[in-house]
Design an enzyme around this catalytic site. Structure first.
Site, PDB file in Angstrom:
ATOM      1  N   TYR A  69       0.818  -1.212   0.000  1.00  0.00           N
ATOM      2  CA  TYR A  69       0.000   0.000   0.000  1.00  0.00           C
ATOM      3  C   TYR A  69       0.854   1.266   0.000  1.00  0.00           C
ATOM      4  CZ  TYR A  69      -4.878  -1.177  -0.113  1.00  0.00           C
ATOM      5  OH  TYR A  69      -6.109  -1.535  -0.556  1.00  0.00           O
ATOM      6  N   LEU A  70       2.056   1.187   0.533  1.00  0.00           N
ATOM      7  CA  LEU A  70       2.948   2.349   0.513  1.00  0.00           C
ATOM      8  C   LEU A  70       3.443   2.653  -0.898  1.00  0.00           C
ATOM      9  CD1 LEU A  70       5.017   1.803   3.780  1.00  0.00           C
ATOM     10  CD2 LEU A  70       3.210   3.482   3.358  1.00  0.00           C
TER      11      LEU A  70
ATOM     12  N   LYS B  37       1.299   2.534  -3.536  1.00  0.00           N
ATOM     13  CA  LYS B  37       0.155   2.998  -4.321  1.00  0.00           C
ATOM     14  C   LYS B  37       0.226   4.506  -4.527  1.00  0.00           C
ATOM     15  CE  LYS B  37      -3.074  -0.740  -3.375  1.00  0.00           C
ATOM     16  NZ  LYS B  37      -3.337  -1.066  -4.790  1.00  0.00           N
TER      17      LYS B  37
ATOM     18  N   LYS C  17     -13.946  -8.569   3.707  1.00  0.00           N
ATOM     19  CA  LYS C  17     -14.041  -9.356   2.485  1.00  0.00           C
ATOM     20  C   LYS C  17     -15.502  -9.688   2.205  1.00  0.00           C
ATOM     21  CE  LYS C  17      -9.447 -11.398   2.521  1.00  0.00           C
ATOM     22  NZ  LYS C  17      -9.131 -10.880   1.165  1.00  0.00           N
TER      23      LYS C  17
ATOM     24  N   HIS D 223      -1.682  -2.237   6.197  1.00  0.00           N
ATOM     25  CA  HIS D 223      -2.085  -1.289   5.149  1.00  0.00           C
ATOM     26  C   HIS D 223      -2.775  -0.053   5.728  1.00  0.00           C
ATOM     27  CE1 HIS D 223      -1.008  -4.575   2.706  1.00  0.00           C
ATOM     28  NE2 HIS D 223      -2.195  -5.101   2.479  1.00  0.00           N
TER      29      HIS D 223
END
Length: 411
Positions: free
Chosen positions: A129-130, A132, A284, A190
């Site tokens: 996520y870092l 993105k 989910k 995340h």
């Protein structure tokens, strides 16, 4: 290996056969045992042959990507250090994929193994996520636009919500997932990294340690999580029976309490964020694929506009990268009728360039030795200190894990 097949690569590389062929010519497969040091010696010999035949390298570097279960971590680390490090002044770098343990003690155990064989500057704990685009843009948005920074505090911000939603269940990875759950799989890494970037102070520079120092300061200020501020659940089967529930997966124990959905409220106890709730939600088998940060501002003061909808700044991380502001405006025409509209900055409408995939960017940064997009050891230590106590309470049954039919989750 399945992802190195020509059809898959053609889809990624937009059908460029020459590029696919050139890439595949550099892909080689070597088989060895994780717990056999001599296997790593054989790997090193294979690498030395290929490095000697390369005309591109004066000193060959080696990057090892560890996406392996924690149970074999120590053997692999020891094997690489003993037998497979780079030679002739080349560097050796280690990419470590999550999970970085499952609580404070197991993290310390894994981290001690790594530290025994590798220095911190050789270790790259990856959280994709870092990498993105919109997560990277958070610092630019905050510190590069003066209109936002004066509002970025408890005087003006009502709440911050960080969300992660996936429209599918745990198909294909239920065995792994049931051992960790959505909190360890998504929230502790995340979403917590995004919280740090939203909440931190401006770093002294772009240097990796300056940025990570500020993230650590945020983590040190997060108060203990109140179990009354935690909700956990599992998705059940769909009403028509066409979709199975989590507990019906053959790799999930029938009495599992592992959550597939979680929501928790965090508070950063410092001057900037006093009493502002940071809500993290992830799950989910929900209604859509989405990851976003939603910063909701306080109501406009009276007397002119009582009861107006609040302004919001929304950073959409995926699937559609965008930043938009929800604000009040007057509807055209006679009278004074108000409406909330969006000022929308969408990446696909403003940039023609292809956005690099998160892993593409992060692996490139490893080759540069740039640590700013990777997680430092003390960051993880403080993260586990935050999450371990309430995870232990969840696992002792201090909070009921409720079940809802799949159709309810997907509304």
């Amino acid at each position: 290996r399945p992802y190195c097949t020509p059809p898959h690569l053609r889809a990624i590389m937009q059908g460029d056969e020459d590029v696919v062929a050139k890439f595949l010519s550099h892909v080689h497969y070597f088989s060895g045992a994780y717990n056999d040091v001599e296997s790593f010696g054989n790997l090193a010999q294979e690498l030395e042959v290929r490095e000697a035949n390369s005309s591109l390298l004066s000193a060959a570097n080696r990057m090892f990507y560890l996406a392996i279960p924690p149970s074999i971590f120590a053997d692999v680390i020891q094997g690489i250090d003993a037998k497979a490090r780079a030679v002739n002044d080349g560097w050796t770098r280690l990419i470590v994929e999550k999970p970085f343990g499952r609580d404070t003690d197991s993290f310390h155990e894994l981290n001690n193994v790594v530290a025994k064989h590798f220095n911190e500057h050789e270790i790259f704990r990856i959280d994709h996520y870092l990498g993105k685009e919109l997560v990277q843009n958070l610092m630019i948005l905050r510190f590069g636009n003066r209109i936002f920074e004066p509002l970025w505090n408890s005087n003006h911000v009502q709440s911050v919500t960080i969300s992660f939603k996936e429209p599918f269940g745990v198909e294909g990875r239920a065995g792994y997932f049931d051992n960790f759950g959505i909190i360890r799989d998504v929230m502790q890494n995340h979403l917590l990294q995004i919280l740090c970037l939203v909440g931190m102070e401006c770093p002294a520079s772009w240097a990796a340690d300056d940025i990570r120092d500020e993230k650590v300061k945020v983590l040190k200020c997060i108060r203990d999580v109140d179990m009354d501020d935690v909700v956990v659940g599992q998705y059940g089967a769909s009403a028509d029976g066409t979709k199975k529930g989590y507990l019906e997966d053959p790799d999930v124990p029938s009495d599992s309490k592992t959550p597939t959905f979680a929501m928790a409220v965090f508070h950063i106890d410092n001057a900037r964020w006093h009493n502002v709730p940071f809500m993290m939600k992830c799950g989910k088998a929900l209604n859509e694929r989405k990851a976003e940060v939603r910063i909701q501002f306080r109501h406009a003061p009276p007397p002119l506009f009582p009861g107006l909808a609040r302004n919001e700044l929304v950073i959409s991380v995926q699937p559609d990268e965008a930043v938009y502001v929800k604000l009040m405006t007057k509807q055209p025409g006679l009278g004074m009728k108000l409406d909330q509209k969006e000022l929308d900055f969408s990446y696909k409408h403003n940039f023609d360039e292809k956005t690099p995939e998160a892993y593409e960017r992060l692996i490139y940064e490893v080759t540069r030795g740039e640590h700013s997009l990777f997680v430092r050891g003390d960051e993880l230590d403080y993260a586990w200190q935050i999450f371990t106590p309430f995870l232990e309470k969840l696992e002792k049954g201090k909070k009921k894990c409720f079940t809802r039919p799949l159709a309810v989750w997907q509304r």
